[in-house]
Design a protein around this motif. Structure first.
Motif, PDB file in Angstrom:
ATOM      1  N   TYR A 267      47.046  45.813  30.292  1.00 30.72           N
ATOM      2  CA  TYR A 267      46.123  44.709  30.026  1.00 30.72           C
ATOM      3  C   TYR A 267      46.031  44.411  28.530  1.00 30.72           C
ATOM      4  O   TYR A 267      46.248  45.277  27.682  1.00 30.72           O
ATOM      5  N   TYR A 277      39.192  39.537  28.722  1.00 30.19           N
ATOM      6  CA  TYR A 277      38.931  39.179  30.113  1.00 30.19           C
ATOM      7  C   TYR A 277      39.375  37.749  30.421  1.00 30.19           C
ATOM      8  O   TYR A 277      39.412  36.877  29.547  1.00 30.19           O
ATOM      9  N   LYS A 278      39.673  37.520  31.695  1.00 26.74           N
ATOM     10  CA  LYS A 278      40.047  36.188  32.152  1.00 26.74           C
ATOM     11  C   LYS A 278      38.827  35.271  32.133  1.00 26.74           C
ATOM     12  O   LYS A 278      37.709  35.709  32.406  1.00 26.74           O
ATOM     13  N   LEU A 285      33.486  34.000  32.151  1.00 24.58           N
ATOM     14  CA  LEU A 285      34.233  35.162  32.606  1.00 24.58           C
ATOM     15  C   LEU A 285      34.372  35.156  34.127  1.00 24.58           C
ATOM     16  O   LEU A 285      33.455  34.761  34.847  1.00 24.58           O
ATOM     17  N   LYS A 288      35.491  40.225  39.172  1.00 25.14           N
ATOM     18  CA  LYS A 288      36.373  40.811  40.163  1.00 25.14           C
ATOM     19  C   LYS A 288      35.764  40.620  41.550  1.00 25.14           C
ATOM     20  O   LYS A 288      34.553  40.588  41.710  1.00 25.14           O
ATOM     21  N   TYR A 317      34.552  42.373  35.427  1.00 22.17           N
ATOM     22  CA  TYR A 317      35.318  41.146  35.176  1.00 22.17           C
ATOM     23  C   TYR A 317      36.820  41.400  35.215  1.00 22.17           C
ATOM     24  O   TYR A 317      37.299  42.502  34.943  1.00 22.17           O
ATOM     25  N   GLU A 318      37.542  40.325  35.566  1.00 23.14           N
ATOM     26  CA  GLU A 318      39.003  40.398  35.650  1.00 23.14           C
ATOM     27  C   GLU A 318      39.603  40.487  34.247  1.00 23.14           C
ATOM     28  O   GLU A 318      39.368  39.617  33.409  1.00 23.14           O
ATOM     29  N   GLN A 319      40.387  41.525  34.006  1.00 21.81           N
ATOM     30  CA  GLN A 319      41.040  41.643  32.710  1.00 21.81           C
ATOM     31  C   GLN A 319      42.305  40.796  32.665  1.00 21.81           C
ATOM     32  O   GLN A 319      42.944  40.531  33.689  1.00 21.81           O
TER      33      GLN A 319
END
Length: 371
Positions: A267, A277-278, A285, A288, A317-319
């Protein structure tokens, strides 16, 4: 010599007299009967043949079709609708950007409409054919639903089973693709383009490359992996017939996620080593979620949910994965050469053309397709 000249003169006179005595037929070898046209034939003559010298064939003619395929003619109302749409979104788009002289000089001289689709033995579908710079064949027109016109310029990865007859995929992109071939036959594109993916084309198994996976090899679609001429035409036609957002989806799909030696995803981190983060299009943000779409929340070392000061659970949160941009750079390099070719060879700004094509394609929803 004098006697010889007299003899030759007499011979010439004799031949002339004998020829003049032959009775000439009063019937012309040419068909002088008036051409019989129905209402659609006349409309096509007035709107395609007379101004642009383009003959549109929609009736079945075994001399025009390839006998290797089983095909049927187009339903008359759909042939008329297709012609109206092509006039507005294809002909008038090029006329608006490049002018009448360009279009009249380079247009194909014949358009053949087929009602059914054509398939190869490998299972691939023939969407269109450009023959010698003179003729373009369009297939599957009877599949069009005049009560449910679909023009999807947002989706770059077409799945044939997930929607109806998408005109942008089956017709408009195909017309730009085949027209590009015609222009390439008149002015060849740069050799540099041919060398970018040299040795990486799928000459025999391109049909197994999906549109979604092709960018991971530096190609804009599965069909573009076949060979460099198709690659160039696909790059051009997909770019001018799709939105900038769709193009960015293709670029994003070209990024290769980096993994460690155990196969785990690596990542991104910032300069301080903190996770990146995405974020969605609004800059928020992205949390997930599990397999059912439920948000996954942060937990402490005892497995208890962690809450913020207002008592709201804090999501995980999505990395953002680290990526290899090699094939993204390949796609951008190809686009650069396509842009230069059309600017230098045809004085066409493909970004301006894209704007016009997108606008005119959406204007089809306002047209009377049965006029």
């Amino acid at each position: 010599m004098r006697y010889l000249k007299i003899f030759m003169l007499c011979l010439i006179v004799s031949v002339a007299v004998s020829c003049s005595e032959d009775e000439l037929s009063s019937t012309s070898i040419f068909d002088t009967n008036p051409v019989e046209r129905n209402d659609l034939d006349q409309w096509l003559f007035d709107n395609f043949t007379k101004p642009y010298n383009i003959e549109v064939t929609y009736k079945y003619d075994d001399k025009e079709t390839n006998n290797n395929y089983n095909v049927v003619p187009v339903d008359k109302p759909k042939a008329k609708a297709m012609a109206i749409m092509l006039q507005h979104a294809w002909i008038d788009a090029y006329r608006e950007v490049a002018g009448d002289v360009f279009f009249k000089t380079n247009t194909p001289k014949k358009l053949l409409f087929l009602g059914s689709r054509m398939y190869e033995s490998d299972g691939s579908e023939v969407l269109g054919v450009a023959e010698g710079g003179l003729k373009i064949t369009l297939t599957g027109i009877n599949d069009m639903d005049l009560n449910n016109i679909i023009i999807d310029q947002q989706t770059p990865f077409h799945t044939r089973n997930d929607k109806g007859y998408d005109l942008n995929y089956y017709i408009f992109k195909t017309m730009h693709h085949e027209f590009c071939h015609i222009l390439n036959q008149k002015k060849e594109f740069q050799r540099e383009y041919k060398e970018i993916s040299e040795g990486k084309y799928h000459a025999t198994d391109w049909v197994n490359v999906t549109d979604k996976n092709a960018p991971r090899e530096g190609f804009v679609s599965g069909y573009s992996t076949k060979e460099y001429n198709e690659d160039f035409a696909e790059m051009y036609s997909i770019y001018v017939s799709h939105t900038p957002e769709a193009w960015n989806q293709i670029l994003d799909a070209s990024l290769d996620t980096l993994k460690n030696e155990k196969g785990g995803i690596i990542y991104q981190t910032d300069a301080q080593g903190k996770p990146v983060y995405k974020k969605d299009k609004d800059g928020n943000l992205i949390p997930k979620t599990d397999s059912k779409g439920n948000i996954i929340y942060m937990t402490d070392h005892n497995g208890n949910t962690v809450y913020d000061s207002d008592g709201n659970p804090i999501p995980q949160y999505e990395q953002e994965p680290a990526t290899n941009s090699e094939y993204r750079d390949v796609l951008l390099a190809k686009l650069k050469l396509v842009r230069e070719y059309f600017a230098n060879s045809w004085n066409i700004d493909i970004d301006k053309l894209r704007d016009v094509v997108l606008r005119r394609s959406q204007e089809i929803y306002t047209l009377n397709l049965g006029q």
